[in-house]
Design a protein around this motif. Structure first.
Motif, short mmCIF file in Angstrom:
data_model
loop_
_atom_site.label_atom_id
_atom_site.label_comp_id
_atom_site.label_asym_id
_atom_site.label_seq_id
_atom_site.Cartn_x
_atom_site.Cartn_y
_atom_site.Cartn_z
N GLY A 131 4.91 -44.50 -45.03
CA GLY A 131 6.20 -43.92 -44.65
C GLY A 131 6.19 -43.36 -43.25
N ALA A 132 5.11 -42.69 -42.88
CA ALA A 132 5.01 -42.13 -41.53
C ALA A 132 5.02 -43.25 -40.49
CB ALA A 132 3.74 -41.29 -41.40
N ARG A 133 4.32 -44.34 -40.76
CA ARG A 133 4.23 -45.44 -39.81
C ARG A 133 5.49 -46.30 -39.79
NH1 ARG A 133 -0.85 -48.65 -40.59
NH2 ARG A 133 -1.66 -47.01 -39.26
N HIS A 134 5.97 -46.69 -40.97
CA HIS A 134 7.01 -47.72 -41.02
C HIS A 134 8.43 -47.20 -41.25
CE1 HIS A 134 4.06 -50.85 -40.72
NE2 HIS A 134 3.37 -50.30 -41.70
N VAL A 135 8.58 -45.98 -41.71
CA VAL A 135 9.91 -45.42 -41.90
C VAL A 135 10.21 -44.45 -40.75
CG1 VAL A 135 11.44 -44.08 -43.39
CG2 VAL A 135 9.84 -45.73 -44.40
N TYR A 136 9.34 -43.48 -40.55
CA TYR A 136 9.57 -42.53 -39.46
C TYR A 136 9.23 -43.13 -38.10
CZ TYR A 136 10.73 -38.60 -42.43
OH TYR A 136 11.36 -37.76 -43.30
N GLY A 137 8.20 -43.96 -38.04
CA GLY A 137 7.82 -44.60 -36.78
C GLY A 137 7.52 -43.58 -35.71
N ASP A 138 8.27 -43.65 -34.61
CA ASP A 138 8.06 -42.72 -33.49
C ASP A 138 8.64 -41.34 -33.76
OD1 ASP A 138 6.72 -44.65 -32.03
OD2 ASP A 138 8.54 -45.33 -31.01
#
Length: 163
Positions: free
Chosen positions: A101-108
């Motif tokens: 989720g941190a990588r692919h949903v929130y991203g930057d």
């Protein structure tokens, strides 16, 4: 519980896992249990979930052996719910879901929550390793074998009778 998916004919551990923890709110209940929440009122306040939905999720998690009720008040009778060994085995699932989720949903964007490894002080980036040899395992490193006549989800987790 309002679920529309029927995994009973699948012969798959992922489908079986979804049968136990795959409906809405369940993983958030388990997440909060790892963070010390044990009482109905705490979950209800933290999640804002309807009381009947929360009661159904807790009941299901108890029936599947993920949570265990423990009486903390006799008058009126009240239980708290604690993770069992089976429930604690979901730790890696939650850690990897958080990282995804941190990588692919929130991203930057900043999700506002980091998992920091206490020993080294760095943000945790979970990896899957083989317990036998310690090697980090990637999808290309795996070979799936399928037995003939393997049991279905319905065979190992019979659906509850309608009330």
């Amino acid at each position: 519980m309002g679920r529309t998916a029927d995994y009973s004919r699948q012969s798959c551990s992922i489908a079986a896992t979804l049968e136990v923890i795959g409906d809405p709110w369940t993983l958030l209940v388990i997440r909060d249990a790892f963070n010390g929440v044990t009482r109905f009122e705490q979950w209800q306040e933290n999640l804002g979930v309807a009381r009947n939905v929360l009661a159904a999720r807790l009941k299901s998690l108890v029936q599947h052996g993920v949570l265990e009720p423990r009486l903390y008040s006799e008058r009126p009778p009240r239980n708290e719910y604690v993770l069992t060994a089976k429930g604690k085995d979901l730790y890696g699932v939650l850690v990897t879901l958080h990282a995804w989720g941190a990588r692919h949903v929130y991203g930057d964007a900043d999700s506002g929550i980091d998992m920091v490894h206490k020993s080294c002080g760095h943000t945790l980036e979970p990896r899957i390793a083989c317990a036998a040899c310690g090697e980090i395992v990637k999808p290309r490193d795996l070979a799936l074998t399928r037995a003939e006549n393997r049991p279905t989800v319905g065979d190992v987790l019979p659906r509850e009778e309608a009330a």
